[in-house]
Design a protein around this motif. Sequence first.
Motif, PDB file in Angstrom:
ATOM      1  N   LEU A  77      64.635  31.040  28.061  1.00 44.35           N
ATOM      2  CA  LEU A  77      63.557  31.490  27.449  1.00 44.35           C
ATOM      3  C   LEU A  77      62.270  31.350  27.814  1.00 44.35           C
ATOM      4  N   TYR A  78      61.213  32.315  27.912  1.00 49.88           N
ATOM      5  CA  TYR A  78      59.815  32.176  28.354  1.00 49.88           C
ATOM      6  C   TYR A  78      59.027  31.976  26.848  1.00 49.88           C
ATOM      7  N   PHE A  79      58.088  31.194  26.983  1.00 45.94           N
ATOM      8  CA  PHE A  79      57.111  31.180  25.658  1.00 45.94           C
ATOM      9  C   PHE A  79      55.733  30.807  26.197  1.00 45.94           C
ATOM     10  N   THR A  80      54.820  30.941  25.169  1.00 42.93           N
ATOM     11  CA  THR A  80      53.183  30.810  25.598  1.00 42.93           C
ATOM     12  C   THR A  80      52.790  29.740  24.812  1.00 42.93           C
ATOM     13  N   THR A  81      51.760  29.222  25.249  1.00 47.44           N
ATOM     14  CA  THR A  81      50.936  28.199  24.307  1.00 47.44           C
ATOM     15  C   THR A  81      49.605  28.788  24.320  1.00 47.44           C
ATOM     16  N   PHE A 114      46.005  27.594  28.684  1.00 46.48           N
ATOM     17  CA  PHE A 114      46.880  28.406  28.080  1.00 46.48           C
ATOM     18  C   PHE A 114      48.169  28.594  29.189  1.00 46.48           C
ATOM     19  N   ARG A 115      49.204  28.376  28.612  1.00 38.93           N
ATOM     20  CA  ARG A 115      50.566  28.452  29.883  1.00 38.93           C
ATOM     21  C   ARG A 115      51.578  29.452  29.131  1.00 38.93           C
ATOM     22  N   ILE A 116      52.326  30.084  30.045  1.00 38.19           N
ATOM     23  CA  ILE A 116      53.587  30.418  29.944  1.00 38.19           C
ATOM     24  C   ILE A 116      54.551  29.623  30.605  1.00 38.19           C
ATOM     25  N   TYR A 117      55.523  29.133  29.833  1.00 38.61           N
ATOM     26  CA  TYR A 117      56.574  28.228  30.177  1.00 38.61           C
ATOM     27  C   TYR A 117      58.071  29.272  30.376  1.00 38.61           C
ATOM     28  N   LYS A 118      58.790  28.338  31.107  1.00 39.30           N
ATOM     29  CA  LYS A 118      60.280  28.846  31.182  1.00 39.30           C
ATOM     30  C   LYS A 118      60.989  27.740  30.963  1.00 39.30           C
ATOM     31  N   ILE A 132      56.363  25.558  34.550  1.00 44.72           N
ATOM     32  CA  ILE A 132      55.081  26.560  34.366  1.00 44.72           C
ATOM     33  C   ILE A 132      55.405  27.864  35.203  1.00 44.72           C
ATOM     34  N   VAL A 133      55.204  28.892  34.425  1.00 47.73           N
ATOM     35  CA  VAL A 133      55.300  30.183  35.025  1.00 47.73           C
ATOM     36  C   VAL A 133      53.734  30.628  35.552  1.00 47.73           C
ATOM     37  N   ALA A 134      52.942  30.348  34.486  1.00 42.37           N
ATOM     38  CA  ALA A 134      51.318  30.702  34.622  1.00 42.37           C
ATOM     39  C   ALA A 134      50.647  29.713  33.819  1.00 42.37           C
ATOM     40  N   GLU A 135      49.311  29.558  34.464  1.00 47.08           N
ATOM     41  CA  GLU A 135      48.684  28.750  33.786  1.00 47.08           C
ATOM     42  C   GLU A 135      47.185  29.138  33.845  1.00 47.08           C
TER      43      GLU A 135
END
Length: 394
Positions: free
Chosen positions: A361-365, A385-389, A57-60
């Motif tokens: 790869l980074y991606f959002t939800t 909502f998250r940004i994942y790596k 998790i990069v950002a939550e």
Amino acid sequence: LMSFTRLLPPAGLAASIMASILLASCSGSSEPQTVTTTPADSTATRAAAPANSPLKIVAEITDPQVTGVAVAAGGKVFAFSPRWDYNPTFPVALVGPSNTLTPYPDAGWCTWNDSVKTEPQKHWICPQAGYVDAKGMLWIIDPAAPGLKFTVPGGPKLVKTNPQTNKVVQTILFPESVAPRKSYLNDLRVDLEHNYVYLTDSGTGALVVVDLATGKSRQLLAKHRSTMPVPGFITKAQGHELYDPTGKPGAFKADGIALTTDNQYLYYRALSGHELYRIKTAALRDATLTPDQLAAQVEKLPDAPACDGMELDSKGNLYLTGFENGEILRRTPEGKMETLVKETRLEWPDTFSWAPEGDALYFTTSAIHRTPNWNKGVGQPREPFRIYKMAVSK
């Protein structure tokens, strides 16, 4: 993704957020402003991460909803929050430690209210996505259609910025002939070899190309089969079928887009459907082709699971954010589908971005299917909502 969403935070949280918005919009200070985005939210759920999850998790982010992500040199991560039914304080933001968001390129660009509406070309109206090119420049597409209703005249734009200096380098405006009032420019890829940008328009159902040498743009394949929803397709995510408040099924047009690393092919598709297409970029750049001649250049590939975002690696592997089952997929050049990760936490995986090194790869939800518009007006409990790596072995 283009989606009719209504994010309704709890009353106390709403008051706090609105206060932040007012401060950000009205402040005359030139000092950088930062907000922390993880207040308590009773509507959020938190599924446990599997012990062997490859995701970091990069950002939550509790609010606002994040659709796009872009990653620049030095580990700079940018989040994109379009002005749909919720008004984000910083619709384009640099993501910092502890889930903080800082306006990008500055607070002025992130302000959109009555005091600046005579300058639609200088402010983020409804920014949807960004892309970092091979030279490290961050390109941002602003379809300028707040609430997904109509474009603001003079607002649809493509903006080139320098993440190292936080400065706008170039702004390209789209005429109404290319970005009509019901258009929604959705995602983009930058081809520096040929000096072009390719985009999807999920409002019209079309592709758009921009000649960076002249700044001129053209709308292509409007309402072609490859840019339109598959008739009768029911869009669903994790078992939930999407119907709007009138009972009409969600039907989403051209959305996902990916460019081969040699810049020779553009892959694209409508969100609502399993059909996958590609076309030679040379055909997209050839202004002498008639609409029928261009359509003849479209290649239909074997079907693939519905997805929102797409990306390609140097070996021709196509990555997909599979929102139907909450998974990240990879399609090999031979057409074999592989599931890289599948988790209940992945509520509508949305948009991809490569790390500058190309090893992750980074991606959002964006939890589209949990929002009120697709749930008879009542938002459902959801993950933040998250940004994942995710590390990727090519």
